[in-house]
Every structure is written in C-alpha cells, then in structure tokens.
Design a protein around this motif. Sequence first.
Motif, PDB file in Angstrom:
ATOM      1  N   SER A   1     -19.268   4.169   1.406  1.00 57.68           N
ATOM      2  CA  SER A   1     -19.035   3.017   0.529  1.00 57.68           C
ATOM      3  C   SER A   1     -19.443   1.692   1.173  1.00 57.68           C
ATOM      4  O   SER A   1     -19.609   1.585   2.387  1.00 57.68           O
TER       5      SER A   1
ATOM      6  N   ILE B   1     -17.476  -0.982   1.186  1.00 62.30           N
ATOM      7  CA  ILE B   1     -16.331  -1.673   1.796  1.00 62.30           C
ATOM      8  C   ILE B   1     -15.920  -1.081   3.149  1.00 62.30           C
ATOM      9  O   ILE B   1     -15.355  -1.793   3.997  1.00 62.30           O
TER      10      ILE B   1
ATOM     11  N   ALA C   1     -20.509  12.137   1.771  1.00 66.39           N
ATOM     12  CA  ALA C   1     -21.099  11.542   0.573  1.00 66.39           C
ATOM     13  C   ALA C   1     -21.531  12.680  -0.348  1.00 66.39           C
ATOM     14  O   ALA C   1     -21.691  13.820   0.097  1.00 66.39           O
TER      15      ALA C   1
ATOM     16  N   ARG D   1     -27.636  10.913   2.462  1.00 69.19           N
ATOM     17  CA  ARG D   1     -27.001   9.580   2.425  1.00 69.19           C
ATOM     18  C   ARG D   1     -25.868   9.512   3.457  1.00 69.19           C
ATOM     19  O   ARG D   1     -25.728   8.530   4.180  1.00 69.19           O
TER      20      ARG D   1
ATOM     21  N   TYR E   1     -17.227  16.026  -0.683  1.00 67.60           N
ATOM     22  CA  TYR E   1     -15.964  15.473  -0.185  1.00 67.60           C
ATOM     23  C   TYR E   1     -14.987  16.554   0.284  1.00 67.60           C
ATOM     24  O   TYR E   1     -14.251  16.371   1.248  1.00 67.60           O
TER      25      TYR E   1
ATOM     26  N   SER F   1     -12.431   5.357  -0.358  1.00 66.80           N
ATOM     27  CA  SER F   1     -12.968   4.150  -1.012  1.00 66.80           C
ATOM     28  C   SER F   1     -13.987   4.603  -2.059  1.00 66.80           C
ATOM     29  O   SER F   1     -15.144   4.181  -2.047  1.00 66.80           O
TER      30      SER F   1
ATOM     31  N   PRO G   1     -14.778   5.198  -6.352  1.00 67.66           N
ATOM     32  CA  PRO G   1     -14.419   4.452  -7.571  1.00 67.66           C
ATOM     33  C   PRO G   1     -12.961   4.736  -7.955  1.00 67.66           C
ATOM     34  O   PRO G   1     -12.463   5.852  -7.733  1.00 67.66           O
TER      35      PRO G   1
ATOM     36  N   LEU H   1     -11.520   7.996  -9.251  1.00 70.22           N
ATOM     37  CA  LEU H   1     -11.484   9.216  -8.423  1.00 70.22           C
ATOM     38  C   LEU H   1     -10.365   9.158  -7.376  1.00 70.22           C
ATOM     39  O   LEU H   1     -10.192  10.100  -6.602  1.00 70.22           O
TER      40      LEU H   1
ATOM     41  N   LYS I   1      -7.242   0.166  -3.035  1.00 68.57           N
ATOM     42  CA  LYS I   1      -6.590  -0.374  -4.229  1.00 68.57           C
ATOM     43  C   LYS I   1      -7.580  -0.395  -5.376  1.00 68.57           C
ATOM     44  O   LYS I   1      -8.774  -0.554  -5.108  1.00 68.57           O
TER      45      LYS I   1
ATOM     46  N   ARG J   1     -17.302  -1.263 -10.857  1.00 73.35           N
ATOM     47  CA  ARG J   1     -16.255  -2.087 -11.471  1.00 73.35           C
ATOM     48  C   ARG J   1     -16.486  -2.324 -12.961  1.00 73.35           C
ATOM     49  O   ARG J   1     -15.606  -2.813 -13.661  1.00 73.35           O
TER      50      ARG J   1
ATOM     51  N   LEU K   1     -14.949   5.158 -14.844  1.00 69.76           N
ATOM     52  CA  LEU K   1     -14.579   5.177 -13.419  1.00 69.76           C
ATOM     53  C   LEU K   1     -13.364   4.267 -13.190  1.00 69.76           C
ATOM     54  O   LEU K   1     -13.057   3.894 -12.060  1.00 69.76           O
TER      55      LEU K   1
ATOM     56  N   ASP L   1      -9.666  -4.667 -10.686  1.00 68.85           N
ATOM     57  CA  ASP L   1     -10.292  -5.043  -9.419  1.00 68.85           C
ATOM     58  C   ASP L   1      -9.600  -6.290  -8.854  1.00 68.85           C
ATOM     59  O   ASP L   1      -8.549  -6.193  -8.238  1.00 68.85           O
TER      60      ASP L   1
END
Length: 410
Positions: free
Chosen positions: A31, A33, A55, A60, A77, A92, A94, A97, A116, A186, A191, A198
């Motif tokens: 991600s 973030i 990923a 990736r 995952y 992190s 969406p 998920l 969050k 977002r 998602l 957000d």
Amino acid sequence: MELLRRNFNILFPTEVPKVEGAVRIGLLGASKIAPTSVIKPAKSNPEVVIAAVAARDGERAKTYAKRWGIGRAFEGYQELTDDPDIDAIYISLPNGLHYEWALKSLRAGKHVLLEKPSTSNATEAASLFGNELFQQPKAPVLLEAFHVRFHPAWQMLLSLLDPKNISSAHSSFHLPRGILASDDIRFMYDLSGGALMDLGTYSILSLRQIFGTEPDECLEATPRMMPKGYDQKCDHAMKAKWRFPNGGIGTIECDLSARTAWGLPTGSLPMCKVVHKEVKIEDADLAEGQEHVLSKTVTIWNPMGPSIWHRIDIVEQHTIRTSKDKTIRTWTHKKHKKAYTWNKESGRPTSGEECKSTFSHQLEQFVNRVKGREGSDCWMSAEDSIKQMEMVDSAYVKAGLPLRPTSSYH
Ligand SMILES: NC(=O)C1=CN([C@@H]2O[C@H](COP(=O)(O)OP(=O)(O)OC[C@H]3O[C@@H](n4cnc5c(N)ncnc54)[C@H](OP(=O)(O)O)[C@@H]3O)[C@@H](O)[C@H]2O)C=CC1
Ligand SMILES: O=C1OC[C@@H](O)[C@H](O)[C@H]1O
C-alpha cells in the motif's frame, strides 16, 4: 531549523539493531500508506521487524519488498497470514476488505494492526471486535490504527478541555481537489469508500474524544456526492452535526476534493475548535452585583500530522458584568502550546527535543500490548472502535445514503 530536524528524522529514520524476540510484522497489501505508517517507524524501533509483504500480484510484492528492504514477498494475502514466521499483520487494504482480512489474520493466530476505519459499518465492527476469539486466554491484540490519538499533542489538547462544559466543537479535515486520482479506493462504494469513511473518521474520533462520550443524535448530515461519471453512491464531501448528552453540539466537515466556487483546488489545515460554556470565576475584587465570567476556546491546528508542525491555541475571554447585557470590562488571554514528546518523569505531554510521528507512538503501544506490557493510556479499545462506526453510520442514515456494504465473509 527545528522543523527540518524533526521531519528529517521521521523521513529518514536512524536504523537500530533489533532485539531478540522482536515482533515480526507482515504487510497485507503493497500500500501507499505503509512506508509512513509502519515501515519507517519500524526502522528506529528495536522491537519491530517488517518481515514480509503480500500483494495480489507476486511481482508487485517483490518490487515493493526490494524498494523497502523487506525480507519476504508473497503472492496472495492468505499465504502471508498463515506463515508461522509472522507474529502480527498490518492491514492497509481498502476499507471494504478490513473485516475479512482482520478476521482471517486473527483466526490464523496473528495480532492485527488494522487501518482506520476498522470496518465498513457498525454491524461489522460489533462482529469483529466482539468476536468470541477474544474470550480465549492469550487472545491476539487487535488495534484500529487511529494514529492521531497516540501523539502527545492530541493528549495535550484533551488535557486542556472540560468535556462536560463544552458548548460546541468543530472538526475539519480537507484534501485539495486533484490530490487523489479518480480511481482511488476512497471513491469506490463497493470498497467502502466515501469522504466520511476516510477523512470524516478523524473528525468523528475527534468529537468523541473531545466530548468524552457518544452523541445522543445525529441532527444533520449533508453530503456532496461524487460528480457525474464517478461512483454515485460515494460522498465526495460531508458536513454533519450531532448533539451530545451535555447539550453540546459537534460539527464536522470533510472533503476529499476541496475546491473554491470557481472549481480551483483549495485546502486548509486540519483543525478542531472547542468552545466552552461560560463559567463564573471567584473574584474577591468584584463590586456588589458584579460577576466575573470566563469562556475558553481551545483550537488545535494540524492534529493529523502534529510531528510536522502543530499548535494549540487557548483563548480565555474574561468579562466583568452586572448582567448579560451590561458589561463593565472585558479582556482576553491568549496562549499557545505545543507537545512533541512525553515528559519522561511525569508521562505528560511536553514540548521538547525528541520527536516521533503519530505512527511511531502508535507502533510502540501496539508492541507493548503484543508483548503483554501495559503501555501508556493511549489506546483504542474494542468498544471505542464499535462506537466509532456507530457514529459514522448515524451520519450516513441521516444523509439518506446507504451504509457501506457488509462483507459476505463469516
Ligand atoms: N492512517 C493513515 O494516516 C492512513 C490510513 N489509510 C488507510 O489505509 C488503507 C489503505 O490506504 P492507501 O494506502 O491509501 O491505499 P492504496 O491505494 O495504496 O491501496 C492499498 C492496497 O489495497 C490493495 N487492494 C486490494 N484489493 C483492491 C482493489 N479491489 N482495488 C484496489 N486496491 C486493492 C492493493 O493491494 P495489492 O498491493 O495487493 O495490489 C493496495 O496495495 C485505507 O483503509 C485507508 O483508509 C490511508 C492513508 C493514511
Ligand atoms: O487516513 C488518511 O489520512 C491522510 C489522508 O490524506 C487520507 O485520505 C486518509 O486515508
């Protein structure tokens, strides 16, 4: 200079050797973030190793692992959550998920640091945080990553408030138009996107913390929906208003694409402003029939990234009067405070030399709990995370919008 030094250390953290038994964290999703929220903070934390990343696409994951010096890369995952070499998972993905992968990770026996908002709605939050697996001895740790509350600046703000006596609080978080790409997660309803989900969640947490309780009722919620051509079920911006048990009013404004009336990108610092009700002050110098009242307003600027820069303004308005409309004298005291670190002896917020990001503080507390240590008072409890989503849902209901979809995973 101070600002540069602080932020240089956060952007380019000094790498420290790891202790034996350091918590081995795996990342779900390559991600955007994660470098800010965990990869960099982990570099200077001797008790954390970012051990793997997963990923959907294996290549990736490999590229990301190489870029960030992460030992292992997984395609998919589930492979990572099942890996015995991993102690904890950072999710992190969406929003839509979060529920599924938090549960899968917990069921695989991993601790979870969950971005969050914790889930898509309050039903999911109650099911996740109230899950029976937390009744077992040695239950895993689950923390919703509301980093802001782990920073001393936020705790200093709270220490300056008198929650029962607050008449209004306003919280605003904006992103200028054009920062987020049109295909950003977002902006996708499926998602669990939306401005309220957000940036709005920061404002909602702010109000809940400022009033120190849950609202009685959402009074108004006015969305600005995504423009034509985008997902029409998603809010681009949201304004909302709640009444709290003391009669105080909390308002929020969040915008993922803030623009002027001409459509040009605009922005403002994230902020929260808290206005207290008038209180009477004991004053031996008052003449017969006079009263001395004080109204206090406290504003925090940039609670989202306080380590970059922040300021807390305290404005105390004093009035000597004989009645509400007969003022004898009025004057104002203004103070500004900053809190970049914790005082080592008292444990209270203080300005000072050492500086860590909100995310570093959060990671330290997560590790404390994983290691069975008590840690500081800064924490986001299970009940807190559930109440948080109840307040989010209350605004969507008031706005006449659908709640974000509940996962089909059980
Ligand atoms: N605490 C904070 O300050 C911040 C928190 N966040 C939160 O973190 C989460 C991720 O945000 P951010 O890093 O900006 O997100 P990204 O756009 O980087 O997406 C995160 C990951 O989602 C994965 N993904 C899985 N399914 C999909 C799908 N169907 N479509 C798109 N991506 C998918 C991708 O994983 P893969 O690598 O497998 O392709 C991607 O790496 C959100 O919940 C957000 O609210 C975000 C920013 C700041
Ligand atoms: O959590 C967040 O913090 C920073 C914002 O820019 C971002 O949209 C949001 O997801």
